[in-house]
Write a protein that holds these residues in place. Sequence first.
Motif, PDB file in Angstrom:
ATOM      1  N   UNK A   1      22.959 -20.906  43.208  1.00 26.98           N
ATOM      2  CA  UNK A   1      21.513 -20.774  43.372  1.00 26.98           C
ATOM      3  C   UNK A   1      21.103 -21.223  44.763  1.00 26.98           C
ATOM      4  N   UNK A   2      20.082 -20.600  45.325  1.00 26.40           N
ATOM      5  CA  UNK A   2      19.576 -20.974  46.635  1.00 26.40           C
ATOM      6  C   UNK A   2      18.325 -21.814  46.453  1.00 26.40           C
ATOM      7  N   UNK A   3      18.298 -22.976  47.092  1.00 30.25           N
ATOM      8  CA  UNK A   3      17.137 -23.858  46.915  1.00 30.25           C
ATOM      9  C   UNK A   3      15.920 -23.282  47.627  1.00 30.25           C
ATOM     10  N   UNK A   4      16.106 -22.769  48.825  1.00 29.29           N
ATOM     11  CA  UNK A   4      14.993 -22.250  49.601  1.00 29.29           C
ATOM     12  C   UNK A   4      15.149 -20.742  49.737  1.00 29.29           C
ATOM     13  N   UNK A   5      14.414 -19.991  48.944  1.00 29.02           N
ATOM     14  CA  UNK A   5      14.684 -18.562  48.947  1.00 29.02           C
ATOM     15  C   UNK A   5      14.107 -17.840  50.154  1.00 29.02           C
ATOM     16  N   UNK A   6      13.138 -18.453  50.822  1.00 25.17           N
ATOM     17  CA  UNK A   6      12.627 -17.825  52.048  1.00 25.17           C
ATOM     18  C   UNK A   6      13.716 -17.854  53.108  1.00 25.17           C
ATOM     19  N   UNK A   7      14.301 -19.020  53.252  1.00 27.63           N
ATOM     20  CA  UNK A   7      15.392 -19.164  54.188  1.00 27.63           C
ATOM     21  C   UNK A   7      16.518 -18.204  53.805  1.00 27.63           C
TER      22      UNK A   7
ATOM     23  N   UNK B   1      14.356   0.564  43.646  1.00 26.56           N
ATOM     24  CA  UNK B   1      13.698   0.943  44.889  1.00 26.56           C
ATOM     25  C   UNK B   1      14.708   1.225  46.000  1.00 26.56           C
ATOM     26  N   UNK B   2      15.958   0.782  45.806  1.00 31.35           N
ATOM     27  CA  UNK B   2      16.972   1.005  46.844  1.00 31.35           C
ATOM     28  C   UNK B   2      17.658   2.357  46.686  1.00 31.35           C
ATOM     29  N   UNK B   3      17.488   3.015  45.553  1.00 29.20           N
ATOM     30  CA  UNK B   3      18.287   4.212  45.288  1.00 29.20           C
ATOM     31  C   UNK B   3      17.503   5.505  45.306  1.00 29.20           C
ATOM     32  N   UNK B   4      16.425   5.553  46.073  1.00 28.54           N
ATOM     33  CA  UNK B   4      15.599   6.750  46.031  1.00 28.54           C
ATOM     34  C   UNK B   4      16.097   7.877  46.920  1.00 28.54           C
ATOM     35  N   UNK B   5      16.648   7.526  48.088  1.00 35.58           N
ATOM     36  CA  UNK B   5      17.059   8.579  49.011  1.00 35.58           C
ATOM     37  C   UNK B   5      18.568   8.633  49.225  1.00 35.58           C
ATOM     38  N   UNK B   6      19.253   7.578  48.870  1.00 38.14           N
ATOM     39  CA  UNK B   6      20.703   7.524  49.050  1.00 38.14           C
ATOM     40  C   UNK B   6      21.229   6.372  48.217  1.00 38.14           C
ATOM     41  N   UNK B   7      22.539   6.288  48.005  1.00 40.24           N
ATOM     42  CA  UNK B   7      23.059   5.131  47.282  1.00 40.24           C
ATOM     43  C   UNK B   7      22.638   3.844  47.979  1.00 40.24           C
ATOM     44  N   UNK B   8      22.233   2.839  47.218  1.00 38.67           N
ATOM     45  CA  UNK B   8      21.688   1.638  47.832  1.00 38.67           C
ATOM     46  C   UNK B   8      22.379   0.370  47.374  1.00 38.67           C
ATOM     47  N   UNK B   9      21.887  -0.743  47.902  1.00 41.10           N
ATOM     48  CA  UNK B   9      22.417  -2.044  47.522  1.00 41.10           C
ATOM     49  C   UNK B   9      21.263  -2.989  47.270  1.00 41.10           C
ATOM     50  N   UNK B  10      21.411  -3.784  46.222  1.00 47.10           N
ATOM     51  CA  UNK B  10      20.372  -4.764  45.915  1.00 47.10           C
ATOM     52  C   UNK B  10      20.981  -6.144  45.884  1.00 47.10           C
ATOM     53  N   UNK B  11      20.436  -7.041  46.697  1.00 44.27           N
ATOM     54  CA  UNK B  11      20.951  -8.409  46.765  1.00 44.27           C
ATOM     55  C   UNK B  11      20.005  -9.331  46.044  1.00 44.27           C
ATOM     56  N   UNK B  12      20.484  -9.882  44.948  1.00 45.65           N
ATOM     57  CA  UNK B  12      19.639 -10.791  44.173  1.00 45.65           C
ATOM     58  C   UNK B  12      19.959 -12.218  44.572  1.00 45.65           C
ATOM     59  N   UNK B  13      18.933 -12.964  44.914  1.00 43.32           N
ATOM     60  CA  UNK B  13      19.165 -14.331  45.386  1.00 43.32           C
ATOM     61  C   UNK B  13      19.193 -15.315  44.222  1.00 43.32           C
ATOM     62  N   UNK B  14      19.864 -14.896  43.164  1.00 43.16           N
ATOM     63  CA  UNK B  14      20.100 -15.803  42.054  1.00 43.16           C
ATOM     64  C   UNK B  14      21.432 -15.425  41.448  1.00 43.16           C
ATOM     65  N   UNK B  15      21.936 -16.272  40.567  1.00 47.93           N
ATOM     66  CA  UNK B  15      23.286 -16.015  40.048  1.00 47.93           C
ATOM     67  C   UNK B  15      23.232 -15.017  38.896  1.00 47.93           C
ATOM     68  N   UNK B  16      24.369 -14.409  38.644  1.00 45.62           N
ATOM     69  CA  UNK B  16      24.468 -13.498  37.511  1.00 45.62           C
ATOM     70  C   UNK B  16      24.186 -14.258  36.213  1.00 45.62           C
ATOM     71  N   UNK B  17      24.566 -15.515  36.207  1.00 46.73           N
ATOM     72  CA  UNK B  17      24.306 -16.338  35.024  1.00 46.73           C
ATOM     73  C   UNK B  17      22.803 -16.445  34.788  1.00 46.73           C
ATOM     74  N   UNK B  18      22.092 -16.704  35.868  1.00 43.83           N
ATOM     75  CA  UNK B  18      20.638 -16.821  35.747  1.00 43.83           C
ATOM     76  C   UNK B  18      20.038 -15.508  35.244  1.00 43.83           C
ATOM     77  N   UNK B  19      20.522 -14.394  35.786  1.00 44.45           N
ATOM     78  CA  UNK B  19      19.995 -13.101  35.340  1.00 44.45           C
ATOM     79  C   UNK B  19      20.180 -12.940  33.836  1.00 44.45           C
TER      80      UNK B  19
END
Length: 891
Positions: A435-441, A573-591
């Motif tokens: 987990x990231x403590x400061x998500x803006x950073x 929102x990343x997959x509208x014009x081409x294959x995309x990537x989504x970076x979630x700033x939380x763990x898979x466990x959290x999801x």
Amino acid sequence: MSKNTDRRKSYSSEDSSDEERHRDLKERDEFSKRLKQRDERNTRNVAASSEKRGADAAKRLRLETADREKLLPELRKQSRRQYLEKRKEDKVAELEADIRDDEYLFPEAEITERERRDREHKKHLLQIAKDHEKARELERVQRYRMPKDVKKGEMEEYVEVDERERMPHSEQKKWEAEQLASAVYGFGSKDAKERAAQQQEYELLLDEQIDFVEALQMAGTKKKDDKPELTEAQRKKMTIEETQKSLPIYPFKEDLIAAIQAHNILIIEGETGSGKTTQIPQYLYEAGFTNEGKKIGCTQPRRVAAMSVAARVAEEMAVKLGNEVGYSIRFEDCTSERTVIKYMTDGTLHREFLSEPDLASYAVMIIDEAHERTLHTDILFGLVKDIARFRKDLKLLISSATLDAEKFSDFFDKAPIFRIPGRRYPVDIFYTKAPEADYIDACVVSVLQIHATQPLGDILVFLTGQEEIEACQEMLQDRVKRLGSKLKELLILPIYANLPSDMQAKIFEPTPPNARKVILATNIAETSLTIDNIIYVIDPGFAKQNNFNSRTGMETLLVVPISKASANQRAGRAGRVAPGKCFRLYTAWAYNNELEDNTVPEIQRINLGNAVLMLKTLGIHDLLHFDFLDPPPHQTLILALEQLYALGALNHHGELTKLGRRMAEFPVDPMMAKMLLASEKYKCSEEIVSIAAMLSVNGAIFYRPKDKIIHADTARKNFNHRHGDHLSLMQVYNQWVESDYSTQWCYENFIQYRSMKRARDVREQLVGLMQRVEIEMVSGESDTTNVRKAITAGYFYHVARLSKSGNYKTVKHNQDVMIHPNSALFEDLPRWLLYHELVFTTKEFMRSVIEIESKWLLEVAPHYYKPKELEDPTNKKMPKTVGRAEMTANS
DNA sequence: TATGGTGGG
């Protein structure tokens, strides 16, 4: 027409004798008492069933309060970012202390399953935090002594060993572990050698990195190697017919028509881009559903959608917009007698119900984007389901995204589901390892990481509000400047609803060649607008959410974790014009373990005053048993009824009064409707209508950019009125009118032109409705007393008084509240205040306040306030009889 | 001693 004149007659015969009035008041009191008793009973029941839990919660609350008080001075001293940085350092120690306290206070044997899971998760976090620190330490050493010609094998070995060291052990982490096993270190599909090279090249640039784990792919229907979406130019070359035939829905045309002919209610499940919104009405038109002179209706949650879709369909059918194909939204009815396909917003249909409760002029009604669960669609569900029972000729289509179709089907008596594939590219999903403590950073670091290592393509970052966006923008600009020419150009663009339109438009400008756009957005980018060319999405997993507490009548606007549905919408929102990537700033466990499946629908989170009034107007009396897809909290309904009763819109049987019917004419909250009607008595309808219009645009009047805060604030202070914010707003509006609705004037005064234009529209509509209920538009004298009395007549529920300690307390709930720093009265402390709304953001704030006199309350709401309640504790000398004497004098 | 997400009528 004759219906209207009848109604008008009844409006003007509203006077009643004193006796009647007296009886009425008594009955009101009884009604109020009954409601309260029921309310109290409910509360007791809840309390009893959770007595034990209550004790624990109290213990916990004490602990939290103590903790908060401990932290508060620190919070004040430091900026949020510094604070979070410090927290990051203390994370291990803090977590250890937290777990220790928790185990001490709540022994293992006494806690619930949920709490046990929470505790496990805390331990999991602790382990990760520890590992993470160790790993970073290791990494720093490793990087430092990494030779320039590092061999591939060595690098891989380091990665592997490191990876194994960090492997989770506990049960909960199993899922993550499985994903980890097949995961690639760092980003995507780079091989080790490439990574090593890149590592060296960029470690000079990026002093800090975030490790992501690729967990899963959100499958698309298009393959990665498919050709990219057609460009605008190519698309234009296609004939309309070719385009129609290329849509995913086209092969299903015959089946769909057959299904609609066979069933009265049909759920249509289709992803975005399937063409359902534009094509289905056309198919039905061709199939002759409109032959009996009845229309096809289609609702959309947003105005722009209704307009643009209608325009598109008119073009496809080669007719003029407003003829056979039209749309109807607030302030704008672009339909005619010839219209057979009508797009509209859900709110418009909602109001249409008032004049046509059986939807007699429609042969088909399509509720589109039902999964968004706006307040209006939720209410429409219940109404429309009821109609479908007795109108066997009406076809009902509910169209929704994948997840909710089953739920809708169950609600509509097991209606069949018709599935249509969408058109979208796959999106790779990445999670952070820790987990990231400061998500803006973390956002800033991730953006730079993507920019440095990934092929060109724009980035969309989801943040919670203007403040965060501005902070993030500043940090990014700063970092990019320091990196100089080492990287390609990076354009940083903010977008949020309150941003002036010209700046909003910038996000739609095409990205220059060899550059990359980063768009920092609020939730506005989740559904309300689509931006082309987004390949990467960064999702910290938070959003601001409004919640209404019916016990205190207060809204809370707080940052909360988003739901899984929302996270997937963002990723999409990343997959509208081409294959995309989504970076979630939380763990898979959290999801998997912490996010709810769906966002709580709006109807369960907001004040239902207006909705309840409207349902009452439609003759629905037993609201507590109305067929809601997800019923709102019992207490919210009770409060709404109670307020309507206090305002005189309902009688003691809970039936609509004449006053209530008049109030329902206005598309505003009941209190505001009452204020508008009261302006007749106080001879200030012009003023009140302006105030109502300005309040309706929801605080988006003043623009306050971070870099010009001082200018903006001084500009704002010029409008301040000594009696309060409603009157300041009125001054703004009047001066704008004097400037001849000038854009320049708005710009100079840091006022949002867009909001003012909207206020003007609202005002015009309200003036029209005032004529409808036969209230003359008149302007009072320069003294503001009458204006404030009229406001009080609507908002007597919303009053606070200054207590001895110098704080404000609400009269009805005795709750501590503060004047919002934006207010003209922020530095004054009038004894009695009326507030427009109560919102908890960082504190309990009253937003938009005016100064009033307590005796007015007895004048405008003698049935609601007892003189004793309004006695002034700070001024004992005042004889008690004064209040009462004034009241009788005035009534 | 401080300050607002997003829609809709």
